[in-house]
Design a protein around this motif. Structure first.
Motif, PDB file in Angstrom:
ATOM      1  N   MET A 153      -6.741   2.952-116.141  1.00 22.95           N
ATOM      2  CA  MET A 153      -6.991   3.886-115.044  1.00 22.95           C
ATOM      3  C   MET A 153      -6.346   3.345-113.764  1.00 22.95           C
ATOM      4  SD  MET A 153      -8.178   6.595-113.686  1.00 22.95           S
ATOM      5  CE  MET A 153      -8.899   7.209-115.197  1.00 22.95           C
ATOM      6  N   PRO A 154      -5.424   4.133-113.128  1.00 21.03           N
ATOM      7  CA  PRO A 154      -4.774   3.651-111.908  1.00 21.03           C
ATOM      8  C   PRO A 154      -5.738   3.686-110.728  1.00 21.03           C
ATOM      9  CG  PRO A 154      -4.201   5.945-112.269  1.00 21.03           C
ATOM     10  CD  PRO A 154      -5.029   5.509-113.461  1.00 21.03           C
ATOM     11  N   THR A 155      -5.391   2.929-109.684  1.00 23.06           N
ATOM     12  CA  THR A 155      -6.148   3.039-108.446  1.00 23.06           C
ATOM     13  C   THR A 155      -5.721   4.320-107.735  1.00 23.06           C
ATOM     14  OG1 THR A 155      -4.503   1.857-107.123  1.00 23.06           O
ATOM     15  CG2 THR A 155      -6.169   0.521-108.280  1.00 23.06           C
ATOM     16  N   VAL A 156      -6.465   4.672-106.692  1.00 17.89           N
ATOM     17  CA  VAL A 156      -6.108   5.868-105.920  1.00 17.89           C
ATOM     18  C   VAL A 156      -4.709   5.722-105.347  1.00 17.89           C
ATOM     19  CG1 VAL A 156      -6.664   7.205-103.861  1.00 17.89           C
ATOM     20  CG2 VAL A 156      -8.501   6.466-105.386  1.00 17.89           C
ATOM     21  N   GLU A 157      -4.390   4.536-104.829  1.00 15.93           N
ATOM     22  CA  GLU A 157      -3.064   4.307-104.244  1.00 15.93           C
ATOM     23  C   GLU A 157      -1.977   4.346-105.308  1.00 15.93           C
ATOM     24  OE1 GLU A 157      -2.367   4.394-101.066  1.00 15.93           O
ATOM     25  OE2 GLU A 157      -4.517   4.795-100.811  1.00 15.93           O
ATOM     26  N   ASP A 158      -2.265   3.821-106.501  1.00 14.06           N
ATOM     27  CA  ASP A 158      -1.291   3.895-107.599  1.00 14.06           C
ATOM     28  C   ASP A 158      -0.968   5.351-107.918  1.00 14.06           C
ATOM     29  OD1 ASP A 158      -1.178   1.162-107.896  1.00 14.06           O
ATOM     30  OD2 ASP A 158      -2.690   1.100-109.488  1.00 14.06           O
ATOM     31  N   ALA A 159      -2.010   6.165-108.032  1.00 18.95           N
ATOM     32  CA  ALA A 159      -1.813   7.576-108.373  1.00 18.95           C
ATOM     33  C   ALA A 159      -1.027   8.303-107.286  1.00 18.95           C
ATOM     34  CB  ALA A 159      -3.165   8.242-108.592  1.00 18.95           C
ATOM     35  N   LYS A 160      -1.306   8.011-106.034  1.00 19.85           N
ATOM     36  CA  LYS A 160      -0.568   8.649-104.941  1.00 19.85           C
ATOM     37  C   LYS A 160       0.903   8.241-104.975  1.00 19.85           C
ATOM     38  CE  LYS A 160      -4.414   9.272-101.691  1.00 19.85           C
ATOM     39  NZ  LYS A 160      -4.982   8.860-100.367  1.00 19.85           N
ATOM     40  N   SER A 161       1.168   6.968-105.280  1.00 19.36           N
ATOM     41  CA  SER A 161       2.556   6.501-105.372  1.00 19.36           C
ATOM     42  C   SER A 161       3.288   7.194-106.503  1.00 19.36           C
ATOM     43  CB  SER A 161       2.584   4.983-105.584  1.00 19.36           C
ATOM     44  OG  SER A 161       2.053   4.308-104.466  1.00 19.36           O
ATOM     45  N   MET A 162       2.607   7.387-107.639  1.00 12.85           N
ATOM     46  CA  MET A 162       3.208   8.093-108.765  1.00 12.85           C
ATOM     47  C   MET A 162       3.532   9.533-108.384  1.00 12.85           C
ATOM     48  SD  MET A 162       0.694   6.618-111.755  1.00 12.85           S
ATOM     49  CE  MET A 162       1.367   7.632-113.077  1.00 12.85           C
ATOM     50  N   ALA A 163       2.638  10.166-107.635  1.00  7.83           N
ATOM     51  CA  ALA A 163       2.872  11.554-107.220  1.00  7.83           C
ATOM     52  C   ALA A 163       4.046  11.645-106.252  1.00  7.83           C
ATOM     53  CB  ALA A 163       1.603  12.120-106.583  1.00  7.83           C
ATOM     54  N   ARG A 164       4.152  10.687-105.332  1.00  4.10           N
ATOM     55  CA  ARG A 164       5.274  10.695-104.388  1.00  4.10           C
ATOM     56  C   ARG A 164       6.597  10.480-105.121  1.00  4.10           C
ATOM     57  NH1 ARG A 164       1.459   8.029-100.896  1.00  4.10           N
ATOM     58  NH2 ARG A 164       2.126   6.001-101.704  1.00  4.10           N
ATOM     59  N   ALA A 165       6.597   9.568-106.114  1.00  2.00           N
ATOM     60  CA  ALA A 165       7.822   9.325-106.877  1.00  2.00           C
ATOM     61  C   ALA A 165       8.229  10.574-107.653  1.00  2.00           C
ATOM     62  CB  ALA A 165       7.603   8.154-107.832  1.00  2.00           C
ATOM     63  N   MET A 166       7.256  11.273-108.240  1.00  2.00           N
ATOM     64  CA  MET A 166       7.554  12.503-108.968  1.00  2.00           C
ATOM     65  C   MET A 166       8.096  13.568-108.028  1.00  2.00           C
ATOM     66  SD  MET A 166       4.901  14.985-111.030  1.00  2.00           S
ATOM     67  CE  MET A 166       4.376  13.671-112.104  1.00  2.00           C
ATOM     68  N   GLU A 167       7.460  13.676-106.863  1.00  2.00           N
ATOM     69  CA  GLU A 167       7.885  14.682-105.882  1.00  2.00           C
ATOM     70  C   GLU A 167       9.332  14.442-105.468  1.00  2.00           C
ATOM     71  OE1 GLU A 167       6.208  16.452-101.601  1.00  2.00           O
ATOM     72  OE2 GLU A 167       5.212  14.766-102.606  1.00  2.00           O
ATOM     73  N   GLY A 168       9.686  13.165-105.221  1.00  2.00           N
ATOM     74  CA  GLY A 168      11.060  12.842-104.815  1.00  2.00           C
ATOM     75  C   GLY A 168      12.059  13.097-105.933  1.00  2.00           C
ATOM     76  N   ALA A 169      11.699  12.735-107.169  1.00  2.00           N
ATOM     77  CA  ALA A 169      12.612  12.934-108.288  1.00  2.00           C
ATOM     78  C   ALA A 169      12.871  14.417-108.532  1.00  2.00           C
ATOM     79  CB  ALA A 169      12.038  12.278-109.539  1.00  2.00           C
ATOM     80  N   LEU A 170      11.841  15.230-108.408  1.00  2.00           N
ATOM     81  CA  LEU A 170      12.009  16.668-108.596  1.00  2.00           C
ATOM     82  C   LEU A 170      12.844  17.284-107.478  1.00  2.00           C
ATOM     83  CD1 LEU A 170       8.414  17.634-109.794  1.00  2.00           C
ATOM     84  CD2 LEU A 170      10.498  17.541-111.186  1.00  2.00           C
ATOM     85  N   ARG A 171      12.641  16.803-106.256  1.00  6.98           N
ATOM     86  CA  ARG A 171      13.401  17.325-105.122  1.00  6.98           C
ATOM     87  C   ARG A 171      14.890  17.040-105.299  1.00  6.98           C
ATOM     88  NH1 ARG A 171      11.213  14.615-101.366  1.00  6.98           N
ATOM     89  NH2 ARG A 171       9.444  16.033-101.062  1.00  6.98           N
ATOM     90  N   ALA A 172      15.198  15.882-105.888  1.00  2.00           N
ATOM     91  CA  ALA A 172      16.605  15.530-106.118  1.00  2.00           C
ATOM     92  C   ALA A 172      17.261  16.473-107.108  1.00  2.00           C
ATOM     93  CB  ALA A 172      16.703  14.092-106.623  1.00  2.00           C
ATOM     94  N   LYS A 173      16.453  17.139-107.929  1.00  2.00           N
ATOM     95  CA  LYS A 173      16.961  18.107-108.896  1.00  2.00           C
ATOM     96  C   LYS A 173      16.714  19.537-108.433  1.00  2.00           C
ATOM     97  CE  LYS A 173      16.407  15.031-112.882  1.00  2.00           C
ATOM     98  NZ  LYS A 173      17.871  14.975-113.212  1.00  2.00           N
ATOM     99  N   ASN A 174      16.461  19.682-107.126  1.00  2.00           N
ATOM    100  CA  ASN A 174      16.236  20.997-106.505  1.00  2.00           C
ATOM    101  C   ASN A 174      15.012  21.715-107.069  1.00  2.00           C
ATOM    102  OD1 ASN A 174      18.554  20.846-104.801  1.00  2.00           O
ATOM    103  ND2 ASN A 174      19.843  21.368-106.583  1.00  2.00           N
ATOM    104  N   VAL A 175      14.027  20.919-107.470  1.00  2.00           N
ATOM    105  CA  VAL A 175      12.744  21.483-107.901  1.00  2.00           C
ATOM    106  C   VAL A 175      11.706  21.086-106.861  1.00  2.00           C
ATOM    107  CG1 VAL A 175      10.949  21.519-109.661  1.00  2.00           C
ATOM    108  CG2 VAL A 175      13.362  21.336-110.331  1.00  2.00           C
ATOM    109  N   THR A 176      11.070  22.067-106.279  1.00  2.00           N
ATOM    110  CA  THR A 176      10.126  21.788-105.198  1.00  2.00           C
ATOM    111  C   THR A 176       8.686  22.020-105.665  1.00  2.00           C
ATOM    112  OG1 THR A 176      11.738  22.453-103.532  1.00  2.00           O
ATOM    113  CG2 THR A 176       9.436  22.352-102.849  1.00  2.00           C
TER     114      THR A 176
END
Length: 254
Positions: free
Chosen positions: A1-24
């Motif tokens: 189970m990740p910490t709250v900060e781990d989960a937020k970091s994972m979400a930010r990384a996903m958000e950035g990766a999707l944005r790079a592929k023009n997925v918002t």
């Protein structure tokens, strides 16, 4: 189970990766996706569970002085000191069966049992009645929770026991706010040790506060029927120190 900060970091990384592929996707949507990757409904559930695991880790890093936690599978319990601003007497202890890990070890919830125990000398209470009391509250308890106490003589020889199973004010179920419970036991003159504590059976959580162990008033009534006092087995004592006492065994043919 990740910490709250781990989960937020994972979400930010996903958000950035999707944005790079023009997925918002919004940050909130990414948080919900991270939660579902861990088999949970949404971010609110993951956040609450992660915070609970962080509190569990902090509790496991310390130990309640004088108390021992007993369970067949202690790793599936969150237990130890807890904070409760309205708890009677100040400090609080908790026993909580982990809602995810618990069912894996205990497919039958009725087999789950977690208990805090403390052991002291029975000598100060010889020939008296002792009262063990405490305040309890519980949440979503499935199979019962309350106090317990036992008076022992020689090892393996129980003189008195009560877990309030048959008491009108005994076991707690479901969710209840702070309520007091007490046990009154007889302490025979040959008692050696006094054991007491509180337990959780099945699912849920139990909190305890303001424990007291003291001599009961003369008019205090037993909380259960006194056990029939059995004569204690004899102590093992030195014997045959001169090697003169021999037991003749049947002859064995060679």
């Amino acid at each position: 189970m990740p910490t709250v900060e781990d989960a937020k970091s994972m979400a930010r990384a996903m958000e950035g990766a999707l944005r790079a592929k023009n997925v918002t996707l919004s940050h909130g949507e990414c948080l919900d996706i991270v939660a579902r990757q861990f088999g949970l409904k949404d971010w609110n559930v993951l956040s609450a569970q992660a915070k609970r695991y962080e509190a569990t880790a902090q509790r496991r890093a310390s130990q309640l002085k004088g108390w021992a936690f007993l369970s067949e599978h202690p790793d599936v319990y969150d237990h130890g000191a807890d904070d409760d601003l309205i708890a009677p007497g100040g400090g609080t202890a908790v026993i909580r069966l982990d809602p995810l890990l618990g069912p894996r070890r205990y497919p039958e919830h009725s087999r789950a049992f977690g208990c805090y125990t403390q052991t002291i000398s029975a000598v100060p209470f010889h020939g008296k009645r002792v009262e063990i009391s405490g305040n309890l509250r519980c949440q979503d308890v499935s199979h019962g929770a309350t106090l317990w106490a036992r008076v022992d003589g020689m090892p393996g020889h129980t003189l008195s026991f009560d877990n309030l199973k048959d008491a009108s004010e005994g076991w707690l179920f479901g969710t209840m706010s702070w309520i007091d419970r007490k046990i009154v036991l007889d302490v025979p003159a040959d008692a050696i040790s006094l054991h007491y504590g509180f337990f959780l059976k099945g699912k849920g959580a139990l909190w305890a506060a303001d424990f007291k162990v003291e001599e009961a008033l003369a008019e205090a009534q037993f909380t259960s029927s006194p056990m029939q006092h059995r004569s204690a087995p004899a102590w093992l004592t030195p014997t045959n120190l001169q090697f003169s006492d021999v037991i003749n065994l049947p002859a064995i043919a060679l």
